[in-house]
Design a protein around this motif. Structure first.
Motif, PDB file in Angstrom:
ATOM      1  N   ASP A   1     -24.136 -31.026  12.355  1.00  0.00           N
ATOM      2  CA  ASP A   1     -22.386 -30.361  11.723  1.00  0.00           C
ATOM      3  C   ASP A   1     -22.211 -31.787  10.915  1.00  0.00           C
ATOM      4  OD1 ASP A   1     -21.456 -28.827  13.533  1.00  0.00           O
ATOM      5  OD2 ASP A   1     -20.312 -30.531  15.170  1.00  0.00           O
ATOM      6  N   ALA A   2     -23.040 -33.044  10.520  1.00  0.00           N
ATOM      7  CA  ALA A   2     -22.963 -33.147   9.659  1.00  0.00           C
ATOM      8  C   ALA A   2     -24.453 -33.242   8.140  1.00  0.00           C
ATOM      9  CB  ALA A   2     -24.353 -35.266  10.133  1.00  0.00           C
ATOM     10  N   GLN A   3     -25.249 -32.358   9.056  1.00  0.00           N
ATOM     11  CA  GLN A   3     -26.438 -32.191   7.825  1.00  0.00           C
ATOM     12  C   GLN A   3     -25.757 -30.794   6.985  1.00  0.00           C
ATOM     13  OE1 GLN A   3     -29.442 -32.735   7.479  1.00  0.00           O
ATOM     14  NE2 GLN A   3     -29.098 -31.271   5.479  1.00  0.00           N
ATOM     15  N   LEU A   4     -24.207 -29.830   8.094  1.00  0.00           N
ATOM     16  CA  LEU A   4     -24.066 -29.056   6.925  1.00  0.00           C
ATOM     17  C   LEU A   4     -22.766 -30.009   6.625  1.00  0.00           C
ATOM     18  CD1 LEU A   4     -23.411 -26.275  10.163  1.00  0.00           C
ATOM     19  CD2 LEU A   4     -24.828 -26.002   8.519  1.00  0.00           C
ATOM     20  N   ALA A   5     -21.935 -30.693   6.659  1.00  0.00           N
ATOM     21  CA  ALA A   5     -21.197 -31.281   5.541  1.00  0.00           C
ATOM     22  C   ALA A   5     -22.159 -31.788   4.644  1.00  0.00           C
ATOM     23  CB  ALA A   5     -20.336 -32.320   6.894  1.00  0.00           C
ATOM     24  N   TYR A   6     -23.436 -32.476   4.667  1.00  0.00           N
ATOM     25  CA  TYR A   6     -23.921 -33.159   3.512  1.00  0.00           C
ATOM     26  C   TYR A   6     -24.668 -32.009   3.027  1.00  0.00           C
ATOM     27  CZ  TYR A   6     -28.119 -35.275   1.426  1.00  0.00           C
ATOM     28  OH  TYR A   6     -28.973 -36.243   0.879  1.00  0.00           O
ATOM     29  N   THR A   7     -24.928 -30.768   3.110  1.00  0.00           N
ATOM     30  CA  THR A   7     -25.999 -29.757   2.308  1.00  0.00           C
ATOM     31  C   THR A   7     -24.728 -28.468   1.465  1.00  0.00           C
ATOM     32  OG1 THR A   7     -26.987 -28.900   4.298  1.00  0.00           O
ATOM     33  CG2 THR A   7     -26.763 -27.234   2.653  1.00  0.00           C
ATOM     34  N   ALA A   8     -23.357 -28.641   2.570  1.00  0.00           N
ATOM     35  CA  ALA A   8     -22.479 -28.275   1.346  1.00  0.00           C
ATOM     36  C   ALA A   8     -21.812 -29.366   0.214  1.00  0.00           C
ATOM     37  CB  ALA A   8     -21.136 -28.350   2.050  1.00  0.00           C
ATOM     38  N   ALA A   9     -22.140 -30.459   0.510  1.00  0.00           N
ATOM     39  CA  ALA A   9     -21.589 -31.474  -0.410  1.00  0.00           C
ATOM     40  C   ALA A   9     -22.798 -31.721  -1.819  1.00  0.00           C
ATOM     41  CB  ALA A   9     -21.086 -33.294   0.046  1.00  0.00           C
ATOM     42  N   ASN A  10     -24.228 -31.428  -1.270  1.00  0.00           N
ATOM     43  CA  ASN A  10     -25.212 -31.412  -1.890  1.00  0.00           C
ATOM     44  C   ASN A  10     -25.145 -29.989  -2.980  1.00  0.00           C
ATOM     45  OD1 ASN A  10     -27.920 -33.187  -2.626  1.00  0.00           O
ATOM     46  ND2 ASN A  10     -28.524 -33.277  -0.814  1.00  0.00           N
ATOM     47  N   GLN A  11     -24.403 -29.462  -2.133  1.00  0.00           N
ATOM     48  CA  GLN A  11     -24.686 -28.152  -3.266  1.00  0.00           C
ATOM     49  C   GLN A  11     -23.925 -27.856  -4.302  1.00  0.00           C
ATOM     50  OE1 GLN A  11     -24.313 -24.936  -0.459  1.00  0.00           O
ATOM     51  NE2 GLN A  11     -26.230 -24.899   0.034  1.00  0.00           N
ATOM     52  N   LEU A  12     -22.650 -28.468  -4.101  1.00  0.00           N
ATOM     53  CA  LEU A  12     -21.754 -29.078  -5.165  1.00  0.00           C
ATOM     54  C   LEU A  12     -21.693 -29.698  -6.290  1.00  0.00           C
ATOM     55  CD1 LEU A  12     -18.249 -28.296  -5.132  1.00  0.00           C
ATOM     56  CD2 LEU A  12     -17.814 -30.416  -4.438  1.00  0.00           C
ATOM     57  N   VAL A  13     -22.614 -31.068  -5.947  1.00  0.00           N
ATOM     58  CA  VAL A  13     -22.766 -31.771  -6.927  1.00  0.00           C
ATOM     59  C   VAL A  13     -23.867 -30.833  -7.474  1.00  0.00           C
ATOM     60  CG1 VAL A  13     -24.177 -33.346  -7.282  1.00  0.00           C
ATOM     61  CG2 VAL A  13     -22.609 -33.864  -5.409  1.00  0.00           C
ATOM     62  N   ALA A  14     -24.506 -29.611  -7.328  1.00  0.00           N
ATOM     63  CA  ALA A  14     -25.529 -29.524  -8.239  1.00  0.00           C
ATOM     64  C   ALA A  14     -25.113 -28.523  -8.804  1.00  0.00           C
ATOM     65  CB  ALA A  14     -26.640 -28.848  -7.062  1.00  0.00           C
ATOM     66  N   ARG A  15     -23.358 -28.135  -8.839  1.00  0.00           N
ATOM     67  CA  ARG A  15     -22.683 -27.172  -9.688  1.00  0.00           C
ATOM     68  C   ARG A  15     -22.978 -27.829 -11.114  1.00  0.00           C
ATOM     69  NH1 ARG A  15     -18.503 -23.895  -5.888  1.00  0.00           N
ATOM     70  NH2 ARG A  15     -20.168 -23.133  -4.346  1.00  0.00           N
TER      71      ARG A  15
END
Length: 267
Positions: free
Chosen positions: A253-267
């Motif tokens: 779950d933490a990995q999914l949260a971190y991945t989503a945040a990474n994707q948002l930052v990359a936009r």
């Protein structure tokens, strides 16, 4: 020798040289100072002088009893102050007359009905005078937010500038709201699964900032702060991965949260 031709003046040029205004003034205090001058001069009528807050009536009294002051210097000082107070009163009259005109128009009063109250002879003249009154409520940011001149052209240009600024502000607010709609769920997941994220001091600090602002995040400033905090968490988690060679997240779950945040930052 040929005669030099004069360049025509742009109708909005007054915007470039805005007039000086009196602005805010504690008129009661100023009238109080003038009252003291009359008391010191032993003005026998000073007891009849209106209250300090009654600017118009107090000015009429000071005008009528100007000769009661003793000495040329006192009379000069009083007269200069009275000139300033009358100018201030004129500025305030413009502001409040404009408000009255706007209320009349909101009540569907035609310009023809406003001609006589505005002391003009035609509806078009009433419209133009109201436009000039708008100068009392408009400022030009390019000249230190000083008032614009009382010409229809200058007022129109200032209103257009104000409309452009307002439109830009609305676009910025809409974009901030759109970004927040994407950001808030991501921030919430980071907080919910923070125990599965690396407990580096910097990571913990920025997660605490998110937890503090997220529950009541409503204003554009708070939107920006939340985005800053999420970006900071991602930056610190990336640093952890880079410097320790271990995953920043220890649970799925933490990995999914971190991945989503990474994707948002990359936009």
């Amino acid at each position: 020798m040929s005669r030099r031709t004069r360049k025509s003046t742009a109708p909005t040029k007054p915007l470039l040289k805005p007039p000086v205004r009196i602005g805010n003034l504690d008129t009661a205090a100023v009238i109080g100072e003038l009252r003291q001058m009359h008391e010191e001069a032993e003005d026998e009528n000073v007891g009849r002088m209106p209250a300090d807050e009654e600017l118009f009536r107090a000015l009429l009294y000071l005008e009528t009893n100007a000769s009661a002051l003793k000495g040329a210097e006192a009379r000069r000082t009083s007269a200069i102050i009275r000139v300033k107070l009358w100018e201030y009163l004129r500025e305030q009259a413009d502001v409040h007359q404009l408000a009255a005109v706007q209320d009349a128009r909101a009540a569907n009063v035609e310009w023809s009905a406003l001609a006589e109250p505005l002391a003009v002879s035609t509806p078009s003249a009433a419209y133009n005078k109201a436009k000039r009154l708008r100068a009392s409520a408009l400022t030009d940011p390019g000249c230190g937010d000083r008032p614009v001149r009382r010409t229809p052209e200058a007022v129109l240009a200032a209103e257009r500038q104000a409309a452009v600024r307002a439109a830009a502000e609305r676009r910025a607010q809409n974009e901030a709201a759109r970004r927040h709609a994407l950001l808030a769920p991501v921030a919430q997941r980071l907080i919910e699964h923070r125990t599965g994220l690396d407990d580096d001091d910097e990571v913990t600090f920025w997660l605490d900032q998110i937890a503090a602002v997220l529950p009541n995040c409503q204003t554009p400033t708070q939107f920006v702060s939340l985005e800053t905090y999420v970006f900071a968490v991602v930056r610190e988690l990336r640093k952890v991965e880079r410097t320790t060679a271990r995953p920043a997240a220890t649970t799925a779950d933490a990995q999914l949260a971190y991945t989503a945040a990474n994707q948002l930052v990359a936009r």
